[in-house]
Write a protein that holds these residues in place. Structure first.
Motif, PDB file in Angstrom:
ATOM      1  N   LEU A 272     -55.880  98.498  -0.696  1.00 46.26           N
ATOM      2  CA  LEU A 272     -56.766  98.075   0.380  1.00 46.26           C
ATOM      3  C   LEU A 272     -56.055  97.246   1.440  1.00 46.26           C
ATOM      4  O   LEU A 272     -56.485  97.215   2.596  1.00 46.26           O
ATOM      5  CB  LEU A 272     -57.936  97.264  -0.192  1.00 46.26           C
ATOM      6  CG  LEU A 272     -58.875  98.015  -1.145  1.00 46.26           C
ATOM      7  CD1 LEU A 272     -59.934  97.073  -1.695  1.00 46.26           C
ATOM      8  CD2 LEU A 272     -59.531  99.203  -0.445  1.00 46.26           C
ATOM      9  N   GLY A 273     -54.991  96.552   1.049  1.00 49.14           N
ATOM     10  CA  GLY A 273     -54.255  95.727   2.003  1.00 49.14           C
ATOM     11  C   GLY A 273     -55.002  94.495   2.460  1.00 49.14           C
ATOM     12  O   GLY A 273     -54.748  93.969   3.549  1.00 49.14           O
ATOM     13  N   TRP A 274     -55.920  93.996   1.625  1.00 48.36           N
ATOM     14  CA  TRP A 274     -56.734  92.850   2.020  1.00 48.36           C
ATOM     15  C   TRP A 274     -56.037  91.522   1.803  1.00 48.36           C
ATOM     16  O   TRP A 274     -56.271  90.571   2.548  1.00 48.36           O
ATOM     17  CB  TRP A 274     -58.039  92.854   1.216  1.00 48.36           C
ATOM     18  CG  TRP A 274     -59.005  93.928   1.611  1.00 48.36           C
ATOM     19  CD1 TRP A 274     -58.870  94.812   2.646  1.00 48.36           C
ATOM     20  CD2 TRP A 274     -60.252  94.232   0.981  1.00 48.36           C
ATOM     21  NE1 TRP A 274     -59.941  95.657   2.705  1.00 48.36           N
ATOM     22  CE2 TRP A 274     -60.821  95.326   1.690  1.00 48.36           C
ATOM     23  CE3 TRP A 274     -60.944  93.713  -0.107  1.00 48.36           C
ATOM     24  CZ2 TRP A 274     -62.039  95.882   1.336  1.00 48.36           C
ATOM     25  CZ3 TRP A 274     -62.165  94.265  -0.462  1.00 48.36           C
ATOM     26  CH2 TRP A 274     -62.701  95.339   0.266  1.00 48.36           C
TER      27      TRP A 274
ATOM     28  N   GLY B 164     -45.989  84.378  -2.638  1.00 52.65           N
ATOM     29  CA  GLY B 164     -45.904  83.130  -1.902  1.00 52.65           C
ATOM     30  C   GLY B 164     -47.203  82.353  -1.868  1.00 52.65           C
ATOM     31  O   GLY B 164     -48.151  82.623  -2.608  1.00 52.65           O
ATOM     32  N   ALA B 165     -47.236  81.333  -0.995  1.00 53.71           N
ATOM     33  CA  ALA B 165     -48.395  80.459  -0.858  1.00 53.71           C
ATOM     34  C   ALA B 165     -48.498  80.049   0.598  1.00 53.71           C
ATOM     35  O   ALA B 165     -47.754  80.530   1.450  1.00 53.71           O
ATOM     36  CB  ALA B 165     -48.248  79.240  -1.766  1.00 53.71           C
ATOM     37  N   GLY B 166     -49.457  79.150   0.888  1.00 50.27           N
ATOM     38  CA  GLY B 166     -49.588  78.644   2.241  1.00 50.27           C
ATOM     39  C   GLY B 166     -50.960  78.813   2.827  1.00 50.27           C
ATOM     40  O   GLY B 166     -51.372  78.028   3.684  1.00 50.27           O
ATOM     41  N   THR B 167     -51.693  79.854   2.409  1.00 50.53           N
ATOM     42  CA  THR B 167     -53.050  80.078   2.902  1.00 50.53           C
ATOM     43  C   THR B 167     -53.981  80.314   1.718  1.00 50.53           C
ATOM     44  O   THR B 167     -53.541  80.581   0.594  1.00 50.53           O
ATOM     45  CB  THR B 167     -53.107  81.283   3.857  1.00 50.53           C
ATOM     46  OG1 THR B 167     -52.815  82.482   3.109  1.00 50.53           O
ATOM     47  CG2 THR B 167     -52.105  81.136   4.985  1.00 50.53           C
ATOM     48  N   LEU B 168     -55.282  80.251   1.986  1.00 53.11           N
ATOM     49  CA  LEU B 168     -56.262  80.524   0.938  1.00 53.11           C
ATOM     50  C   LEU B 168     -56.157  81.969   0.451  1.00 53.11           C
ATOM     51  O   LEU B 168     -56.433  82.258  -0.718  1.00 53.11           O
ATOM     52  CB  LEU B 168     -57.673  80.255   1.463  1.00 53.11           C
ATOM     53  CG  LEU B 168     -58.074  78.781   1.625  1.00 53.11           C
ATOM     54  CD1 LEU B 168     -59.467  78.674   2.215  1.00 53.11           C
ATOM     55  CD2 LEU B 168     -57.997  78.052   0.284  1.00 53.11           C
ATOM     56  N   ALA B 169     -55.762  82.875   1.343  1.00 54.78           N
ATOM     57  CA  ALA B 169     -55.628  84.273   0.945  1.00 54.78           C
ATOM     58  C   ALA B 169     -54.559  84.446  -0.133  1.00 54.78           C
ATOM     59  O   ALA B 169     -54.702  85.289  -1.032  1.00 54.78           O
ATOM     60  CB  ALA B 169     -55.284  85.129   2.163  1.00 54.78           C
ATOM     61  N   HIS B 170     -53.497  83.643  -0.072  1.00 50.98           N
ATOM     62  CA  HIS B 170     -52.457  83.711  -1.094  1.00 50.98           C
ATOM     63  C   HIS B 170     -52.956  83.232  -2.452  1.00 50.98           C
ATOM     64  O   HIS B 170     -52.402  83.594  -3.490  1.00 50.98           O
ATOM     65  CB  HIS B 170     -51.244  82.871  -0.681  1.00 50.98           C
ATOM     66  CG  HIS B 170     -50.440  83.462   0.439  1.00 50.98           C
ATOM     67  ND1 HIS B 170     -50.708  83.212   1.757  1.00 50.98           N
ATOM     68  CD2 HIS B 170     -49.374  84.297   0.427  1.00 50.98           C
ATOM     69  CE1 HIS B 170     -49.843  83.847   2.523  1.00 50.98           C
ATOM     70  NE2 HIS B 170     -49.024  84.518   1.745  1.00 50.98           N
TER      71      HIS B 170
END
Length: 308
Positions: free
Chosen positions: A159-161, A166-172
């Motif tokens: 899906l590529g969502w 890594g880290a750094g954002t809530l998506a990670h």
């Protein structure tokens, strides 16, 4: 209660001393050491021996442990044999990322575990109960890294969502938190269901119904409140497990946490970092154990009375 808390603190200190001795001894008797890593694969035995003298690894094990223990008492965990940086600094740099991951996973596990377990108990013997039990069996049987790979394949690659590494954002945070939470959701749901059903059939619950209390009031004031105590114990201990046992998940998702630091330190034979991390995890377990006991005393005053 103060006397009980003092006893627990003394007990926790003794456990930490025992853990430090055991880990220090085991790490220093296994084959290979950081001197060989720093000297390189092509180094001669004389060069390795010189590097060992430089690092102080040629001294007797008890002497090195006493020096290490003295430093710990003064808040000094030593320095990394690889980078030369203070171990405490390295641990604190990574610990925040591990705490964020563990708390996110625990929040998911508590919400969905309590929800699924309560619904299964309310519909005990029905199709919903059967589905919840099937899920918990799968969640407890299948390894977390397998769930991780499925989530990566579907949500990241297909899906590529969401990002994978890594880290750094809530998506990670989403994929590693879900991967870490899934086994815990299954465990919490099964335990909540069992505890609720045990309390549901108790004599005092039948008495509460006989007094004319509403179904909701009986569940809120009598069933859920009494069934939650074992769950609190499990949650406290499981949080320690999440903080100290997320090595595989952090490695898969390249999450810059404590677990990934320890795995790399083990490969590098960077034993000061490994020992410092183990002591930190052991300290967390002890603190959580004490907090769980205090939570028990808050939910059930009889616990605090017996402790005194």
């Amino acid at each position: 209660m103060f006397g009980y808390l003092l006893k627990r603190l003394i007990s926790a200190a003794l456990v930490l001393v025992a853990v430090s001795i055991l880990v220090f001894a085991l790490l220093n008797v296994i084959p290979g050491d950081v001197a060989q890593t720093l000297a390189g694969d092509s180094a001669s035995q004389e060069q390795i021996a010189a590097k060992r003298r430089e690092l102080g690894l040629d001294r007797p094990l008890p002497v090195r442990y006493l020096e290490f223990a003295q430093g710990v008492v003064h808040g000094d965990l030593g320095k990394s044999a690889i980078s030369g940086r203070p171990v405490s600094t390295l641990l604190m740099e990574r610990f925040g990322a591990t705490v964020n991951l563990a708390l996110a996973a625990l929040a998911l596990a508590v919400f969905f575990g309590l929800l699924a377990g309560t619904i299964a108990a309310l519909r005990a013997g029905g199709y919903v109960d059967l589905l919840v039990m099937m899920f918990t069996t799968l969640g407890e049987s299948l390894p977390s890294f397998w769930f991780s790979l499925l989530l990566i394949q579907f949500f990241a690659l297909h899906l590529g969502w969401l990002p994978v590494l890594g880290a750094g954002t809530l998506a990670h945070l989403v994929l590693p938190a879900i991967s870490l939470a899934l086994p815990a959701i299954a465990l919490i749901a099964r335990m909540v269901r069992g505890c609720l059903l045990d309390v549901k059939n108790a004599d005092f619950v039948r008495t509460a119904h006989a007094k004319g209390l509403s179904h909701f009031a009986v569940w809120r004031e009598h069933i859920f409140r009494n069934a939650i105590l074992p769950v609190i114990t499990m949650l406290g201990l499981y949080l320690g497990n999440l903080l100290g046992g997320a090595f595989i998940i952090e490695t898969i998702f390249a999450w810059p946490g404590l677990g990934r630091l320890v795995v790399q330190a083990i490969f590098d034979r960077d034993f000061p970092v490994v020992i410092g991390a183990v002591l930190l995890i052991a300290l967390i377990y002890q603190v959580l154990n004490i907090l769980v006991d205090l939570a028990h005393a808050w939910f059930d005053p009889r616990v605090g009375t017996e402790a005194m």
